[in-house]
Design an enzyme around this catalytic site. Structure first.
Site: not given
Ligand code: NAD
Length: 281
Positions: A79, A49, A112
């Protein structure tokens, strides 16, 4: 429920997502993040991530390129940052992320934060990216129920994932049940509260009872709640420890004891705090 590190959550479009991933917020670009990802892959992680904000997408990409694992086995999330929101800017930000990662698709692209007045246009860009096959799944982060309702009302595609702050001090039970009802996979950021909860007596007691670490108890609680989790570490033994959570099961009573530690207390920003967004005006 996940019973091995190979088990995956199935998103509402059928894409499979590992239950445990490596978070790389504040992992330095270059050697630090590359080494952490290599240790993670050796330990069985397949999910990473990152975010453009973390300024380590290049290192993440290098670690992927140097890894012995085929690309299709990996699950890479990034993101779009708040200052890049809006339709055109998001498309540009996505291209820049892909380029830094050295990939031709990501597995999951997330909004995000729900930047007011912006996130619906941003979402349209994510729908396009998804329809073009350049993200296998799309989702959001830091969306409360009202943001999700607002987004879904106009969306062509329902988010597949909502990544939110989630730990024993912020159990978000209403949001979790709403997401389950809608088929949106909840994902926990800051699951370990950066270690700030490791002295909590109930967790210490449970760690002793199960012969596991407090980190492992918390991460196992995530899984048994049906929540994907992405603990961060750049330390080899902690990276290994954080995925070694598939050989035990918390009882229902112990699950409830952990959930009872909830104080509705955030460590990060409140997604509804206008002050948080002012810095991006
Ligand atoms: P975290 O709760 O994962 O805590 C990480 C810290 O906990 C480490 O730096 C280390 O100090 C400690 N730690 C980790 N494993 C340990 C272990 N086994 N034993 C002892 N200490 C240990 O916090 P985080 O990094 O903020 O969150 C995890 C990931 O979530 C991030 O790296 C990032 O990928 C993501 N995230 C997303 C958002 C968002 O807005 N979407 C916000 C914050 C974080």
């Amino acid at each position: 429920m996940a019973s091995s590190s190979h088990d995956r959550a199935v998103l509402h479009n059928g894409v499979q997502m590992p239950w445990v991933g490596l978070g790389v917020y504040k992992a330095e670009d270059g050697d630090e993040v590359i080494q952490a990802i290599k240790w993670a892959i050796d330990a069985g992680y397949r999910s990473i991530d990152t975010a453009s904000l973390y300024e380590n997408e290049a290192g993440v990409g290098q670690a992927i390129a140097e890894s012995h694992v085929p690309r299709e086995e990996l699950f890479i999330t990034t993101k779009v940052w708040n200052t890049d929101q809006g339709y055109e800017r998001t498309l540009e930000a996505f291209n820049a992320s892909l380029e830094r990662l050295g990939l031709d698709y990501v597995d999951l692209y997330l909004v995000h934060w729900p930047v007011p007045e912006m996130y619906k246009e941003t979402w349209k860009a994510l729908e396009k990216i998804y329809n073009d096959g350049r993200a296998k799944a799309i989702g959001v982060s830091n969306f409360k129920k009202h943001h999700l309702e607002d987004l879904i009302a106009d969306a062509e595609i329902k988010p597949m994932v909502n990544q939110v702050e989630y730990h024993p001090r912020l159990t978000q039970e209403d949001l979790l049940s709403y997401c389950k009802e809608k088929g949106i996979q909840l994902e926990a950021w800051r699951p370990l509260l950066k270690g700030e909860i490791f002295e909590e007596p109930t967790l210490v007691e449970l760690a002793e009872k199960y012969n596991k670490s407090v980190a492992q108890i918390i991460l196992r609680w995530d899984l048994q709640n049906g929540v994907v989790t992405i603990p961060k570490s750049v330390t080899k033994n902690r990276i290994e420890e954080n995925i070694d959570i598939f050989d035990f099961e918390l009882t229902n009573k112990d699950m409830s004891r952990i959930s009872a530690l909830n104080q509705d207390k955030r460590n990060g920003a409140d997604p509804d705090d206008p002050e948080f967004y002012k810095q991006f005006d």
